[in-house]
Design a protein around this motif. Structure first.
Motif, PDB file in Angstrom:
ATOM      1  N   LYS A 198       0.834  -1.204   0.000  1.00 52.85           N
ATOM      2  CA  LYS A 198       0.000   0.000   0.000  1.00 52.85           C
ATOM      3  C   LYS A 198       0.867   1.251   0.000  1.00 52.85           C
ATOM      4  O   LYS A 198       0.580   2.220  -0.696  1.00 52.85           O
ATOM      5  N   ARG A 199       1.951   1.223   0.782  1.00 51.67           N
ATOM      6  CA  ARG A 199       2.863   2.359   0.832  1.00 51.67           C
ATOM      7  C   ARG A 199       3.489   2.608  -0.544  1.00 51.67           C
ATOM      8  O   ARG A 199       3.570   3.750  -1.003  1.00 51.67           O
ATOM      9  N   LYS A 200       3.876   1.551  -1.236  1.00 46.12           N
ATOM     10  CA  LYS A 200       4.462   1.709  -2.572  1.00 46.12           C
ATOM     11  C   LYS A 200       3.446   2.267  -3.556  1.00 46.12           C
ATOM     12  O   LYS A 200       3.777   3.094  -4.410  1.00 46.12           O
ATOM     13  N   THR A 201       2.190   1.836  -3.444  1.00 50.25           N
ATOM     14  CA  THR A 201       1.136   2.336  -4.322  1.00 50.25           C
ATOM     15  C   THR A 201       0.887   3.817  -4.077  1.00 50.25           C
ATOM     16  O   THR A 201       0.735   4.598  -5.018  1.00 50.25           O
ATOM     17  N   ILE A 202       0.860   4.226  -2.804  1.00 52.24           N
ATOM     18  CA  ILE A 202       0.642   5.635  -2.470  1.00 52.24           C
ATOM     19  C   ILE A 202       1.798   6.486  -2.969  1.00 52.24           C
ATOM     20  O   ILE A 202       1.588   7.562  -3.550  1.00 52.24           O
ATOM     21  N   LEU A 203       3.032   6.022  -2.786  1.00 44.77           N
ATOM     22  CA  LEU A 203       4.189   6.784  -3.259  1.00 44.77           C
ATOM     23  C   LEU A 203       4.203   6.921  -4.781  1.00 44.77           C
ATOM     24  O   LEU A 203       4.543   7.980  -5.315  1.00 44.77           O
ATOM     25  N   ALA A 204       3.809   5.862  -5.474  1.00 51.43           N
ATOM     26  CA  ALA A 204       3.737   5.938  -6.941  1.00 51.43           C
ATOM     27  C   ALA A 204       2.652   6.927  -7.375  1.00 51.43           C
ATOM     28  O   ALA A 204       2.868   7.710  -8.315  1.00 51.43           O
ATOM     29  N   ALA A 205       1.522   6.923  -6.686  1.00 56.85           N
ATOM     30  CA  ALA A 205       0.447   7.867  -7.012  1.00 56.85           C
ATOM     31  C   ALA A 205       0.890   9.301  -6.746  1.00 56.85           C
ATOM     32  O   ALA A 205       0.594  10.214  -7.536  1.00 56.85           O
ATOM     33  N   LEU A 206       1.616   9.515  -5.653  1.00 58.65           N
ATOM     34  CA  LEU A 206       2.120  10.861  -5.352  1.00 58.65           C
ATOM     35  C   LEU A 206       3.137  11.318  -6.392  1.00 58.65           C
ATOM     36  O   LEU A 206       3.169  12.501  -6.757  1.00 58.65           O
ATOM     37  N   LEU A 207       3.951  10.404  -6.868  1.00 55.70           N
ATOM     38  CA  LEU A 207       4.906  10.733  -7.922  1.00 55.70           C
ATOM     39  C   LEU A 207       4.174  11.170  -9.194  1.00 55.70           C
ATOM     40  O   LEU A 207       4.538  12.166  -9.823  1.00 55.70           O
ATOM     41  N   VAL A 208       3.118  10.440  -9.549  1.00 57.83           N
ATOM     42  CA  VAL A 208       2.336  10.794 -10.738  1.00 57.83           C
ATOM     43  C   VAL A 208       1.688  12.160 -10.548  1.00 57.83           C
ATOM     44  O   VAL A 208       1.697  12.998 -11.460  1.00 57.83           O
ATOM     45  N   VAL A 209       1.139  12.421  -9.358  1.00 53.51           N
ATOM     46  CA  VAL A 209       0.533  13.731  -9.087  1.00 53.51           C
ATOM     47  C   VAL A 209       1.592  14.824  -9.179  1.00 53.51           C
ATOM     48  O   VAL A 209       1.333  15.903  -9.736  1.00 53.51           O
ATOM     49  N   GLY A 210       2.792  14.567  -8.672  1.00 48.10           N
ATOM     50  CA  GLY A 210       3.878  15.543  -8.760  1.00 48.10           C
ATOM     51  C   GLY A 210       4.279  15.838 -10.203  1.00 48.10           C
ATOM     52  O   GLY A 210       4.513  16.995 -10.559  1.00 48.10           O
ATOM     53  N   ILE A 211       4.341  14.802 -11.016  1.00 51.83           N
ATOM     54  CA  ILE A 211       4.689  15.003 -12.432  1.00 51.83           C
ATOM     55  C   ILE A 211       3.584  15.790 -13.135  1.00 51.83           C
ATOM     56  O   ILE A 211       3.871  16.678 -13.944  1.00 51.83           O
ATOM     57  N   ILE A 267       0.311  17.056 -23.275  1.00 54.42           N
ATOM     58  CA  ILE A 267       0.356  15.619 -23.583  1.00 54.42           C
ATOM     59  C   ILE A 267       0.718  14.819 -22.337  1.00 54.42           C
ATOM     60  O   ILE A 267       0.089  13.799 -22.038  1.00 54.42           O
ATOM     61  N   ILE A 268       1.720  15.270 -21.597  1.00 53.23           N
ATOM     62  CA  ILE A 268       2.123  14.573 -20.361  1.00 53.23           C
ATOM     63  C   ILE A 268       0.967  14.529 -19.374  1.00 53.23           C
ATOM     64  O   ILE A 268       0.667  13.486 -18.791  1.00 53.23           O
ATOM     65  N   THR A 269       0.293  15.664 -19.207  1.00 52.00           N
ATOM     66  CA  THR A 269      -0.840  15.729 -18.278  1.00 52.00           C
ATOM     67  C   THR A 269      -1.953  14.790 -18.703  1.00 52.00           C
ATOM     68  O   THR A 269      -2.491  14.033 -17.880  1.00 52.00           O
ATOM     69  N   LEU A 270      -2.298  14.794 -19.971  1.00 52.75           N
ATOM     70  CA  LEU A 270      -3.390  13.937 -20.450  1.00 52.75           C
ATOM     71  C   LEU A 270      -3.035  12.456 -20.351  1.00 52.75           C
ATOM     72  O   LEU A 270      -3.899  11.631 -20.047  1.00 52.75           O
ATOM     73  N   LEU A 286      -0.968  11.047 -18.139  1.00 55.88           N
ATOM     74  CA  LEU A 286      -0.852  10.608 -16.757  1.00 55.88           C
ATOM     75  C   LEU A 286      -2.141  10.740 -15.954  1.00 55.88           C
ATOM     76  O   LEU A 286      -2.371   9.970 -15.022  1.00 55.88           O
ATOM     77  N   ILE A 287      -2.975  11.692 -16.292  1.00 59.09           N
ATOM     78  CA  ILE A 287      -4.171  11.925 -15.492  1.00 59.09           C
ATOM     79  C   ILE A 287      -5.159  10.756 -15.569  1.00 59.09           C
ATOM     80  O   ILE A 287      -5.930  10.533 -14.640  1.00 59.09           O
ATOM     81  N   LYS A 288      -5.096   9.987 -16.640  1.00 58.27           N
ATOM     82  CA  LYS A 288      -6.014   8.852 -16.769  1.00 58.27           C
ATOM     83  C   LYS A 288      -5.690   7.730 -15.770  1.00 58.27           C
ATOM     84  O   LYS A 288      -6.509   6.864 -15.523  1.00 58.27           O
ATOM     85  N   HIS A 289      -4.495   7.757 -15.172  1.00 54.78           N
ATOM     86  CA  HIS A 289      -4.098   6.732 -14.212  1.00 54.78           C
ATOM     87  C   HIS A 289      -4.529   7.047 -12.776  1.00 54.78           C
ATOM     88  O   HIS A 289      -4.488   6.164 -11.917  1.00 54.78           O
ATOM     89  N   LEU A 290      -4.948   8.272 -12.509  1.00 58.47           N
ATOM     90  CA  LEU A 290      -5.309   8.653 -11.151  1.00 58.47           C
ATOM     91  C   LEU A 290      -6.537   7.916 -10.610  1.00 58.47           C
ATOM     92  O   LEU A 290      -6.523   7.483  -9.455  1.00 58.47           O
ATOM     93  N   PRO A 291      -7.621   7.741 -11.381  1.00 58.94           N
ATOM     94  CA  PRO A 291      -8.764   6.985 -10.827  1.00 58.94           C
ATOM     95  C   PRO A 291      -8.407   5.544 -10.465  1.00 58.94           C
ATOM     96  O   PRO A 291      -8.836   5.042  -9.422  1.00 58.94           O
TER      97      PRO A 291
END
Length: 157
Positions: A14-27, A49-52, A54-59
């Motif tokens: 769970k910690r790794k998943t949260i850190l990966a999600a935070l990295l995506v939000v940071g990017i 393009i980068i935003t579009l 990566l944003i699809k992975h947030l849900p």
């Protein structure tokens, strides 16, 4: 005998998943800042393009974090019935113990980290993070054909 995933392994995942999600939000935040601050059309298009992309992975990241604890199957080895039951979210898959073709035991620093089970029914099953992996390995060794048990000296994912 029932085998459950350890709480330590669950919290680590769970910690790794949260850190990966935070990295995506940071990017995404960096790309949004680049879109706003840049005067170059190239940089604005690149940021969009980068935003579009990566944003699809947030849900799905949110869903993974929310449902993380229930995403691990329970393994039951029933010797009296000669079968393995793998139950996950109400669905149970059974496999006869006679279908085991080979067993690979992966260890690191003297501790069993994972078991790779090759069967006739399913191609490969991986058991990682379960409590009592050594006991599970001993049970599975009984039903693995002679010469088909391999102790891996290094651990890989």
């Amino acid at each position: 005998m029932n085998f459950h995933v350890s709480e330590k392994y669950k919290s680590s995942g769970k910690r790794k998943t949260i850190l990966a999600a935070l990295l995506v939000v940071g990017i995404i935040a960096g790309a949004a800042w680049m879109f706003i601050a840049s005067d170059s059309l190239y940089h604005k298009i690149l940021a969009a393009i980068i935003t579009l992309l990566l944003i699809k992975h947030l849900p799905s990241a949110y869903k993974n974090i929310k449902n993380h604890d229930s995403s691990y199957p329970i393994v039951s080895i029933i010797e009296s019935e000669n079968k393995i039951d793998i139950s996950h979210k109400g669905a149970v898959v059974s496999m006869p113990l006679s279908d085991i073709e080979s067993l690979r035991i992966q260890s690191a620093k003297g501790n069993i980290k994972s078991l790779l089970l090759t069967t006739k029914s399913f191609s490969n099953l991986r058991f990682e993070g379960y409590e009592n992996l050594a006991e599970m390995a001993e049970l599975l060794k009984k039903y693995t054909p002679a010469g088909k048990i391999k102790n891996a000296t290094w651990y890989h994912r």
